[in-house]
Motif scaffolding. Structure first.
Motif, PDB file in Angstrom:
ATOM      1  N   VAL A  16       0.832  -1.127   0.040  1.00 59.10           N
ATOM      2  CA  VAL A  16      -0.010   0.246  -0.121  1.00 59.10           C
ATOM      3  C   VAL A  16       0.870   1.096   0.051  1.00 59.10           C
ATOM      4  CG1 VAL A  16      -1.697   1.178   1.170  1.00 59.10           C
ATOM      5  CG2 VAL A  16      -1.893  -1.392   1.231  1.00 59.10           C
ATOM      6  N   ARG A  17       0.659   2.076  -1.118  1.00 59.94           N
ATOM      7  CA  ARG A  17       1.388   3.495  -0.770  1.00 59.94           C
ATOM      8  C   ARG A  17       1.357   4.173   0.484  1.00 59.94           C
ATOM      9  NH1 ARG A  17      -1.039   6.519  -5.423  1.00 59.94           N
ATOM     10  NH2 ARG A  17      -1.025   8.132  -3.867  1.00 59.94           N
ATOM     11  N   ALA A  18       2.394   4.730   0.777  1.00 60.70           N
ATOM     12  CA  ALA A  18       2.517   5.562   2.187  1.00 60.70           C
ATOM     13  C   ALA A  18       2.470   6.884   1.847  1.00 60.70           C
ATOM     14  CB  ALA A  18       3.684   4.952   2.834  1.00 60.70           C
ATOM     15  N   ASP A  19       1.553   7.311   0.999  1.00 59.82           N
ATOM     16  CA  ASP A  19       1.475   8.990   0.960  1.00 59.82           C
ATOM     17  C   ASP A  19       0.071   8.964   0.529  1.00 59.82           C
ATOM     18  OD1 ASP A  19       1.432   7.823  -1.654  1.00 59.82           O
ATOM     19  OD2 ASP A  19       2.526   9.301  -2.520  1.00 59.82           O
ATOM     20  N   THR A  20      -0.340  10.441   0.592  1.00 60.42           N
ATOM     21  CA  THR A  20      -1.712  10.761   0.046  1.00 60.42           C
ATOM     22  C   THR A  20      -1.648  11.999  -0.847  1.00 60.42           C
ATOM     23  OG1 THR A  20      -3.780  11.461   1.260  1.00 60.42           O
ATOM     24  CG2 THR A  20      -1.847  12.431   2.216  1.00 60.42           C
ATOM     25  N   THR A  21      -2.618  11.852  -1.643  1.00 63.88           N
ATOM     26  CA  THR A  21      -2.787  12.695  -2.778  1.00 63.88           C
ATOM     27  C   THR A  21      -4.066  13.674  -2.368  1.00 63.88           C
ATOM     28  OG1 THR A  21      -4.192  11.500  -4.286  1.00 63.88           O
ATOM     29  CG2 THR A  21      -2.017  11.268  -4.332  1.00 63.88           C
ATOM     30  N   PRO A  22      -4.204  14.761  -3.048  1.00 67.60           N
ATOM     31  CA  PRO A  22      -5.150  15.735  -2.818  1.00 67.60           C
ATOM     32  C   PRO A  22      -6.577  14.957  -3.280  1.00 67.60           C
ATOM     33  CG  PRO A  22      -3.442  16.938  -3.729  1.00 67.60           C
ATOM     34  CD  PRO A  22      -3.098  15.602  -3.751  1.00 67.60           C
TER      35      PRO A  22
ATOM     36  N   THR B  86     -18.575  10.208  14.937  1.00 68.35           N
ATOM     37  CA  THR B  86     -18.676  11.743  14.490  1.00 68.35           C
ATOM     38  C   THR B  86     -17.219  12.308  14.656  1.00 68.35           C
ATOM     39  OG1 THR B  86     -20.914  11.848  15.268  1.00 68.35           O
ATOM     40  CG2 THR B  86     -19.796  13.822  15.189  1.00 68.35           C
ATOM     41  N   ARG B  87     -16.473  12.033  15.854  1.00 71.33           N
ATOM     42  CA  ARG B  87     -15.311  13.029  16.155  1.00 71.33           C
ATOM     43  C   ARG B  87     -14.276  12.558  14.897  1.00 71.33           C
ATOM     44  NH1 ARG B  87     -11.100  10.604  19.086  1.00 71.33           N
ATOM     45  NH2 ARG B  87     -12.514   9.510  20.302  1.00 71.33           N
ATOM     46  N   HIS B  88     -14.147  11.269  14.604  1.00 75.93           N
ATOM     47  CA  HIS B  88     -13.170  10.791  13.670  1.00 75.93           C
ATOM     48  C   HIS B  88     -13.422  11.102  12.190  1.00 75.93           C
ATOM     49  CE1 HIS B  88     -10.469   8.761  16.143  1.00 75.93           C
ATOM     50  NE2 HIS B  88     -11.435   8.318  16.819  1.00 75.93           N
ATOM     51  N   ALA B  89     -14.867  11.276  11.861  1.00 81.85           N
ATOM     52  CA  ALA B  89     -15.486  11.685  10.677  1.00 81.85           C
ATOM     53  C   ALA B  89     -15.098  13.196  10.381  1.00 81.85           C
ATOM     54  CB  ALA B  89     -16.994  11.163  10.423  1.00 81.85           C
ATOM     55  N   ARG B  90     -15.552  14.043  11.590  1.00 80.49           N
ATOM     56  CA  ARG B  90     -15.320  15.437  11.419  1.00 80.49           C
ATOM     57  C   ARG B  90     -14.008  15.758  11.343  1.00 80.49           C
ATOM     58  NH1 ARG B  90     -17.519  16.948  16.261  1.00 80.49           N
ATOM     59  NH2 ARG B  90     -19.703  16.850  15.346  1.00 80.49           N
ATOM     60  N   ALA B  91     -12.996  15.077  11.852  1.00 79.62           N
ATOM     61  CA  ALA B  91     -11.391  15.346  11.551  1.00 79.62           C
ATOM     62  C   ALA B  91     -11.261  15.036  10.097  1.00 79.62           C
ATOM     63  CB  ALA B  91     -10.710  14.371  12.626  1.00 79.62           C
ATOM     64  N   LEU B  92     -11.719  14.220   9.402  1.00 80.48           N
ATOM     65  CA  LEU B  92     -11.423  13.870   8.181  1.00 80.48           C
ATOM     66  C   LEU B  92     -12.059  14.837   7.265  1.00 80.48           C
ATOM     67  CD1 LEU B  92     -12.003   9.941   7.810  1.00 80.48           C
ATOM     68  CD2 LEU B  92      -9.836  11.162   7.285  1.00 80.48           C
TER      69      LEU B  92
ATOM     70  N   VAL C  34      -4.924  18.404   3.159  1.00 80.14           N
ATOM     71  CA  VAL C  34      -3.791  17.399   2.787  1.00 80.14           C
ATOM     72  C   VAL C  34      -2.361  18.040   3.012  1.00 80.14           C
ATOM     73  CG1 VAL C  34      -3.353  18.564   0.182  1.00 80.14           C
ATOM     74  CG2 VAL C  34      -3.181  16.059   0.746  1.00 80.14           C
ATOM     75  N   HIS C  35      -2.262  19.363   3.209  1.00 79.38           N
ATOM     76  CA  HIS C  35      -0.756  19.945   3.614  1.00 79.38           C
ATOM     77  C   HIS C  35      -0.498  19.976   5.008  1.00 79.38           C
ATOM     78  CE1 HIS C  35      -0.084  20.271  -0.658  1.00 79.38           C
ATOM     79  NE2 HIS C  35      -1.252  20.966  -0.867  1.00 79.38           N
TER      80      HIS C  35
ATOM     81  N   THR D 219      -4.512  10.981   9.068  1.00 77.19           N
ATOM     82  CA  THR D 219      -5.596  10.934   8.160  1.00 77.19           C
ATOM     83  C   THR D 219      -6.126   9.674   7.989  1.00 77.19           C
ATOM     84  OG1 THR D 219      -4.938  13.011   6.782  1.00 77.19           O
ATOM     85  CG2 THR D 219      -6.408  11.245   5.744  1.00 77.19           C
ATOM     86  N   ARG D 220      -5.181   8.455   7.932  1.00 81.65           N
ATOM     87  CA  ARG D 220      -5.527   7.200   7.648  1.00 81.65           C
ATOM     88  C   ARG D 220      -6.066   6.723   8.843  1.00 81.65           C
ATOM     89  NH1 ARG D 220      -4.339   4.017   3.120  1.00 81.65           N
ATOM     90  NH2 ARG D 220      -4.122   1.865   3.955  1.00 81.65           N
TER      91      ARG D 220
END
Length: 118
Positions: free
Chosen positions: A10-16, A50-56, A61-62, A69-70
């Motif tokens: 699994v790639r260990a980065d995130t994109t926009p 709710t807490r985790h979904a709101r954080a997402l 991204v920056h 995030t993950r």
């Protein structure tokens, strides 16, 4: 956060785009949990989701580290799977797609595949 063709890595980065997909899924979870999804659930479970979904939903991204995030996404995904309703499982698949977990669908994930050695 997609799987690499030809292997279980699994790639260990995130994109926009990855973050945008997670935010769409998180907003859908927030709408659902405030409505019919939260009916009959323990207040503690509703608060956790709710807490985790709101954080997402509010992540940038920056400014938000990939691991945070993950972690939020996996927590929401696992909670949705435990609820095991038609809507919660549908939303869990949205997280699977955004996280690149195609081969790991259906069960709770206790260790993030991105943290496992290649």
């Amino acid at each position: 956060m997609t799987t690499i063709p030809g292997g279980p890595h699994v790639r260990a980065d995130t994109t926009p785009l990855d973050l945008e997909r997670l935010q769409v899924a998180a907003r859908a979870v927030l709408d659902w949990i405030r409505g019919e999804g939260g009916a009959g659930l323990e207040a503690v479970r509703v608060e956790q989701i709710t807490r985790h979904a709101r954080a997402l939903a509010e992540a940038c991204v920056h400014a938000t580290p990939f691991t945070a995030t993950r972690a939020h996404a996996l927590t929401v995904r696992n909670e949705l799977i435990v609820l095991a309703t038609e809507q919660s499982l549908t939303l869990a698949v949205w997280f699977d797609d955004a996280l690149g977990l195609g081969a790991l669908r259906g069960g709770a994930i206790t260790v993030d595949p991105a943290e496992l050695p290649g």
